[in-house]
Design an enzyme around this catalytic site. Structure first.
Site, PDB file in Angstrom:
ATOM      1  N   SER A  25       0.800  -1.237   0.000  1.00 18.53           N
ATOM      2  CA  SER A  25       0.000   0.000   0.000  1.00 18.53           C
ATOM      3  C   SER A  25       0.836   1.293   0.000  1.00 18.53           C
ATOM      4  O   SER A  25       0.506   2.226  -0.732  1.00 18.53           O
ATOM      5  CB  SER A  25      -0.970   0.012   1.175  1.00 18.53           C
ATOM      6  OG  SER A  25      -1.974  -0.935   0.951  1.00 18.53           O
ATOM      7  N   LYS A  74     -10.438  -5.044  10.110  1.00 16.04           N
ATOM      8  CA  LYS A  74     -11.480  -4.454   9.251  1.00 16.04           C
ATOM      9  C   LYS A  74     -12.887  -4.420   9.858  1.00 16.04           C
ATOM     10  O   LYS A  74     -13.675  -3.546   9.525  1.00 16.04           O
ATOM     11  CB  LYS A  74     -11.545  -5.207   7.917  1.00 16.04           C
ATOM     12  CG  LYS A  74     -10.377  -4.935   6.995  1.00 16.04           C
ATOM     13  CD  LYS A  74     -10.620  -5.655   5.696  1.00 16.04           C
ATOM     14  CE  LYS A  74      -9.520  -5.378   4.703  1.00 16.04           C
ATOM     15  NZ  LYS A  74      -9.893  -5.804   3.361  1.00 16.04           N
ATOM     16  N   ARG A 159     -19.067 -24.094  -2.183  1.00 26.11           N
ATOM     17  CA  ARG A 159     -18.911 -25.494  -1.780  1.00 26.11           C
ATOM     18  C   ARG A 159     -19.891 -25.818  -0.643  1.00 26.11           C
ATOM     19  O   ARG A 159     -20.610 -26.789  -0.691  1.00 26.11           O
ATOM     20  CB  ARG A 159     -17.452 -25.724  -1.340  1.00 26.11           C
ATOM     21  CG  ARG A 159     -17.163 -27.116  -0.875  1.00 26.11           C
ATOM     22  CD  ARG A 159     -15.711 -27.249  -0.516  1.00 26.11           C
ATOM     23  NE  ARG A 159     -15.304 -26.344   0.568  1.00 26.11           N
ATOM     24  CZ  ARG A 159     -14.084 -26.277   1.082  1.00 26.11           C
ATOM     25  NH1 ARG A 159     -13.133 -27.056   0.588  1.00 26.11           N
ATOM     26  NH2 ARG A 159     -13.799 -25.443   2.056  1.00 26.11           N
TER      27      ARG A 159
HETATM   28  P1  ATR Z   1     -12.235 -14.548   2.289  1.00 24.84           P
HETATM   29  O1  ATR Z   1     -12.903 -14.005   3.524  1.00 24.84           O
HETATM   30  O2  ATR Z   1     -10.836 -14.096   2.101  1.00 24.84           O
HETATM   31  O3  ATR Z   1     -13.071 -14.349   1.065  1.00 24.84           O
HETATM   32  P2  ATR Z   1     -12.866 -17.204   3.288  1.00 24.84           P
HETATM   33  O4  ATR Z   1     -13.926 -16.688   4.180  1.00 24.84           O
HETATM   34  O5  ATR Z   1     -11.818 -18.097   3.886  1.00 24.84           O
HETATM   35  O6  ATR Z   1     -12.050 -16.101   2.508  1.00 24.84           O
HETATM   36  O7  ATR Z   1     -13.588 -17.970   2.073  1.00 24.84           O
HETATM   37  C1  ATR Z   1     -12.912 -18.803   1.234  1.00 24.84           C
HETATM   38  C2  ATR Z   1     -13.877 -19.276   0.161  1.00 24.84           C
HETATM   39  O8  ATR Z   1     -13.195 -20.250  -0.643  1.00 24.84           O
HETATM   40  C3  ATR Z   1     -15.119 -19.975   0.721  1.00 24.84           C
HETATM   41  O9  ATR Z   1     -16.212 -19.688  -0.121  1.00 24.84           O
HETATM   42  C4  ATR Z   1     -14.723 -21.457   0.631  1.00 24.84           C
HETATM   43  O10 ATR Z   1     -15.812 -22.350   0.552  1.00 24.84           O
HETATM   44  P3  ATR Z   1     -16.515 -22.910   1.913  1.00 24.84           P
HETATM   45  O11 ATR Z   1     -17.415 -21.838   2.394  1.00 24.84           O
HETATM   46  O12 ATR Z   1     -17.241 -24.120   1.465  1.00 24.84           O
HETATM   47  O13 ATR Z   1     -15.368 -23.197   2.866  1.00 24.84           O
HETATM   48  C5  ATR Z   1     -13.968 -21.464  -0.664  1.00 24.84           C
HETATM   49  N1  ATR Z   1     -13.097 -22.616  -0.791  1.00 24.84           N
HETATM   50  C6  ATR Z   1     -11.950 -22.867  -0.102  1.00 24.84           C
HETATM   51  N2  ATR Z   1     -11.402 -24.040  -0.495  1.00 24.84           N
HETATM   52  C7  ATR Z   1     -12.236 -24.538  -1.466  1.00 24.84           C
HETATM   53  C8  ATR Z   1     -12.219 -25.714  -2.274  1.00 24.84           C
HETATM   54  N3  ATR Z   1     -11.230 -26.624  -2.184  1.00 24.84           N
HETATM   55  N4  ATR Z   1     -13.201 -25.884  -3.176  1.00 24.84           N
HETATM   56  C9  ATR Z   1     -14.201 -24.978  -3.299  1.00 24.84           C
HETATM   57  N5  ATR Z   1     -14.281 -23.838  -2.560  1.00 24.84           N
HETATM   58  C10 ATR Z   1     -13.310 -23.619  -1.653  1.00 24.84           C
END
Ligand code: ATR
Length: 297
Positions: A25, A74, A159
């Protein structure tokens, strides 16, 4: 050597987070400020969780004109603000603070970052059919962006389908829109999508080389015109390269990073920057970033 770049009229800005030493940043913000002729200095400030309230109070007392806020503050920072804007409230997270006479006002410029990434490619979210992959924090920003921007239909695919449903309901509380929530394995059910956002972590870290869309012919078959990945490490995820192979305009998360920073300055200076200038600065920063800072997050 004389250094007179900082003087008595220099306005101070910064980014707070923990950790903070790898932040890009200061480079982005000081580059924008230098090129656009703002007398500011922007620096990284390490603020640990227990110190957040004191840090905000102290920053205000020192007259720090604006702050960016990153992980893990945040959400927590909201309680120290005098007000937040509607879209930041809908996302439940603030990344930009602006000094006002009553205290700091919180905004979320991630939405504007997404908006500019599309606008620079002559794409408007209004009237578009949107597929949103994921249901975490970044998905929430994209959902609020699409709903508040007048998308025709938003399909949230995750997922864990229950999280998609929760995000759809949450978004609809703030902005009425046609939002459906499905499992990620059901994305084939609709005939077409204009814009696809990947906000999942698939493609990043241990999942590098993978895409949340396994079917490589998806982009062509669903007549997608723009694919947006929030990931930019690696620079080209499989999601992005599959989209490009299908002739789709593909945008990685670097644009959002740069444009949310430009949007923060627009808020701080109460000024609209010229899109052409913003784009040129973005291109310079891309060159610098890809040549020198590829190890940074
Ligand atoms: P952020 O807040 O940074 O967006 P997060 O809350 O950790 O990150 O969300 C990660 C996203 O990636 C979620 O939608 C997660 O799906 P789940 O809610 O089912 O956990 C998705 N994600 C992570 N690994 C995945 C995988 N192997 N296949 C499909 N979706 C995945």
């Amino acid at each position: 050597m004389i250094n007179d770049r900082v003087n008595g009229k220099t306005a101070v800005f910064g980014v707070i987070g923990d950790p903070i030493e790898h932040t890009f940043s200061p480079c982005i913000q000081n580059t924008f400020a230098d090129i656009l002729g703002k007398n500011i200095i922007y620096t990284a400030l390490h603020v640990m969780t227990g110190n957040l309230g004191d840090a905000i109070k102290g920053a205000y007392a020192l007259g720090i004109c604006g702050l960016n806020v990153t992980v893990p503050h945040k959400k927590e920072v909201i309680k120290y603000l005098c007000d937040i804007d509607k879209r930041a409230e809908a996302i439940g997270a603030v990344n930009t603070l602006k000094y006002t006479e009553n205290g700091y006002v919180g905004c979320n410029t991630d939405i504007i970052g997404i908006d500019y990434s599309l606008k620079i490619r002559n794409t408007d979210i209004k009237g578009k059919k949107v597929l949103l992959l994921g249901a975490g924090g970044s998905a929430c920003a994209a959902a609020v962006f699409a709903a508040s921007g007048g998308a025709e239909k938003i399909t949230i695919a995750n997922r864990t389908q229950s999280r998609a449903r929760e995000l759809a309901e949450h978004t609809n509380k703030y902005y009425k829109a046609d939002i459906e929530a499905i499992g990620i394995d059901e994305i084939g059910k609709n005939d077409s999508y204009d814009i696809v956002f990947n906000t999942t972590t698939v493609g990043f870290g241990k999942m590098e080389g993978m895409s949340p869309i396994e079917d490589e012919g998806f982009f062509e078959r669903k007549k997608v015109s723009l694919a947006f990945d929030t990931i930019y490490i690696p620079w080209k995820t499989k999601f992005i390269s599959d989209a490009e192979k299908a002739g789709v305009t593909a945008v990685n998360g670097f644009d959002m990073l740069i444009f949310q920073a430009a949007a923060a300055q627009e808020i701080w200076f109460d000024e609209k920057y010229d899109m052409g200038k913003i784009k040129n600065i973005r291109d310079e920063l891309e060159k610098y970033y890809r040549n020198t800072l590829t190890d940074r997050i």
